[in-house]
Motif scaffolding. Structure first.
Motif, mmCIF file in Angstrom:
data_model
loop_
_atom_site.group_PDB
_atom_site.id
_atom_site.type_symbol
_atom_site.label_atom_id
_atom_site.label_comp_id
_atom_site.label_asym_id
_atom_site.label_seq_id
_atom_site.Cartn_x
_atom_site.Cartn_y
_atom_site.Cartn_z
ATOM 1 N N THR A 1 37.710 35.493 29.323
ATOM 2 C CA THR A 1 39.031 34.902 29.231
ATOM 3 C C THR A 1 40.136 35.869 29.605
ATOM 4 N N PHE A 2 40.043 37.113 29.150
ATOM 5 C CA PHE A 2 41.162 38.036 29.302
ATOM 6 C C PHE A 2 40.960 39.097 30.379
ATOM 7 N N VAL A 3 39.769 39.151 30.965
ATOM 8 C CA VAL A 3 39.512 40.127 32.035
ATOM 9 C C VAL A 3 39.145 39.415 33.335
ATOM 10 N N LEU A 4 38.078 38.627 33.299
ATOM 11 C CA LEU A 4 37.580 38.038 34.538
ATOM 12 C C LEU A 4 38.519 36.956 35.084
ATOM 13 N N LEU A 5 39.014 36.082 34.224
ATOM 14 C CA LEU A 5 39.882 35.001 34.702
ATOM 15 C C LEU A 5 41.153 35.510 35.373
ATOM 16 N N PRO A 6 41.892 36.468 34.786
ATOM 17 C CA PRO A 6 43.071 36.978 35.504
ATOM 18 C C PRO A 6 42.734 37.615 36.851
ATOM 19 N N MET A 7 41.532 38.176 36.986
ATOM 20 C CA MET A 7 41.157 38.777 38.266
ATOM 21 C C MET A 7 40.834 37.728 39.325
ATOM 22 N N LEU A 8 40.346 36.556 38.903
ATOM 23 C CA LEU A 8 39.873 35.554 39.846
ATOM 24 C C LEU A 8 40.881 34.448 40.153
ATOM 25 N N PHE A 9 41.831 34.242 39.278
ATOM 26 C CA PHE A 9 42.769 33.134 39.477
ATOM 27 C C PHE A 9 43.716 33.447 40.635
ATOM 28 N N PRO A 10 44.034 32.483 41.528
ATOM 29 C CA PRO A 10 43.529 31.102 41.568
ATOM 30 C C PRO A 10 42.506 30.858 42.659
ATOM 31 N N THR A 11 42.056 31.891 43.362
ATOM 32 C CA THR A 11 41.205 31.703 44.539
ATOM 33 C C THR A 11 39.717 31.783 44.225
ATOM 34 N N CYS A 12 39.364 32.113 42.985
ATOM 35 C CA CYS A 12 37.968 32.319 42.589
ATOM 36 C C CYS A 12 37.334 33.480 43.338
ATOM 37 N N GLY A 13 38.148 34.387 43.831
ATOM 38 C CA GLY A 13 37.639 35.561 44.512
ATOM 39 C C GLY A 13 38.456 36.789 44.142
ATOM 40 N N PHE A 14 37.825 37.957 44.203
ATOM 41 C CA PHE A 14 38.522 39.194 43.902
ATOM 42 C C PHE A 14 39.399 39.596 45.089
ATOM 43 N N LEU A 15 40.426 40.378 44.796
ATOM 44 C CA LEU A 15 41.321 40.828 45.854
ATOM 45 C C LEU A 15 40.573 41.652 46.898
ATOM 46 N N THR A 16 39.781 42.606 46.450
ATOM 47 C CA THR A 16 38.993 43.457 47.341
ATOM 48 C C THR A 16 37.646 43.747 46.688
ATOM 49 N N HIS A 17 36.795 44.428 47.407
ATOM 50 C CA HIS A 17 35.493 44.824 46.858
ATOM 51 C C HIS A 17 35.666 45.809 45.702
ATOM 52 N N ARG A 18 36.719 46.583 45.727
ATOM 53 C CA ARG A 18 36.952 47.531 44.630
ATOM 54 C C ARG A 18 37.209 46.807 43.315
ATOM 55 N N TRP A 19 37.961 45.705 43.378
ATOM 56 C CA TRP A 19 38.209 44.937 42.157
ATOM 57 C C TRP A 19 36.921 44.288 41.657
ATOM 58 N N ARG A 20 36.059 43.848 42.579
ATOM 59 C CA ARG A 20 34.761 43.312 42.172
ATOM 60 C C ARG A 20 33.930 44.394 41.487
ATOM 61 N N LEU A 21 34.002 45.611 42.014
ATOM 62 C CA LEU A 21 33.261 46.715 41.410
ATOM 63 C C LEU A 21 33.781 47.020 40.009
ATOM 64 N N ILE A 22 35.105 46.989 39.841
ATOM 65 C CA ILE A 22 35.691 47.236 38.518
ATOM 66 C C ILE A 22 35.221 46.179 37.527
ATOM 67 N N ALA A 23 35.242 44.908 37.946
ATOM 68 C CA ALA A 23 34.810 43.826 37.061
ATOM 69 C C ALA A 23 33.329 43.952 36.710
ATOM 70 N N THR A 24 32.517 44.329 37.674
ATOM 71 C CA THR A 24 31.079 44.467 37.433
ATOM 72 C C THR A 24 30.779 45.625 36.486
ATOM 73 N N VAL A 25 31.381 46.780 36.769
ATOM 74 C CA VAL A 25 31.174 47.939 35.896
ATOM 75 C C VAL A 25 31.702 47.647 34.494
#
Length: 224
Positions: A45-69
């Motif tokens: 709710t407080f980490v993944l959703l703000p990163m994905l809204f509203p396109t359901c995709g991360f801004l860059t691969h680095r943001w995806r890495l941050i979310a995964t780690v």
């Protein structure tokens, strides 16, 4: 979106049921489930959703890495915390909880407060990072996307950040018993309702995810 409200409802239903209505082992099991899912819902709710809204995709691969780690780190902290012997503690540090029915005896009970503190700090830092991602997406957006992000950023700044500072940080450090009060439950519930409200506005008013197509197909499939 459902997790933002159902998590709060389940959290307090489970706690109240465990303490008042559910007898014996059922109370401990309900409280254990509540403690385990609380960390997961908080991350979603407080980490993944703000990163994905509203396109359901991360801004860059680095943001995806941050979310995964971040997810792996939270999982590594959550697993031992829900297996510690002694009274259980959820993501908000509930007091007066029953003993852990799935405890691992060789884990030291004294590790609980340390893990709880590290979890709260880690979740707070990840949430701040996620808000930074949302702000960056807003600055890069144009047109309808910018209007969608404007509603979302306003909600994060006006409600989520004050709630986190006043209740989760200041309240948690100075008045731990605040997590067991009706005021905390009510404020947290209504703050969580902001997610479906602001995203609902974005969907209906700014045609997010081609809502017109979804409505037409829903009507067609319903008639068929």
């Amino acid at each position: 979106l459902f997790s933002s409200t159902s998590a709060i409802q389940w959290n307090y239903c489970a706690v109240l049921g465990a303490c008042t209505a559910i007898p014996g082992a059922g109370a401990s099991t309900a409280y254990w489930i509540n403690s385990a899912q609380g960390f997961i819902n908080t991350y979603l709710t407080f980490v993944l959703l703000p990163m994905l809204f509203p396109t359901c995709g991360f801004l860059t691969h680095r943001w995806r890495l941050i979310a995964t780690v971040g997810a792996i780190w939270i999982g590594c902290l959550t697993l031992p915390s829900i297996l510690l012997p002694g009274p259980m503690q959820g993501p908000t540090g509930e007091v007066g909880a029953p003993a852990n029915p799935f405890s691992v005896d060789w884990l030291p009970e004294a590790l609980g407060p340390v893990l709880g503190t590290v979890l709260i700090i880690s979740m707070l830092l990840l949430a701040i990072t996620a808000i930074g991602s949302a702000v960056l997406r807003y600055r890069r957006s144009r047109g309808d996307l910018r209007q969608q992000m404007k509603w979302f950023i306003y909600y994060l700044v006006a409600l989520i950040i004050p709630w986190a500072i006043l209740f989760e940080v200041i309240g948690g450090l100075l008045f731990p018993a605040i997590f067991e009060t009706v005021i905390y439950a009510a404020v947290t519930f209504f703050v969580s309702l902001g997610y479906p409200i602001v995203i609902g506005i974005a969907v209906l008013h700014y045609r997010l995810y081609d809502i017109d197509i979804i409505i037409r197909r829903t009507l067609v499939y319903a008639l068929v």
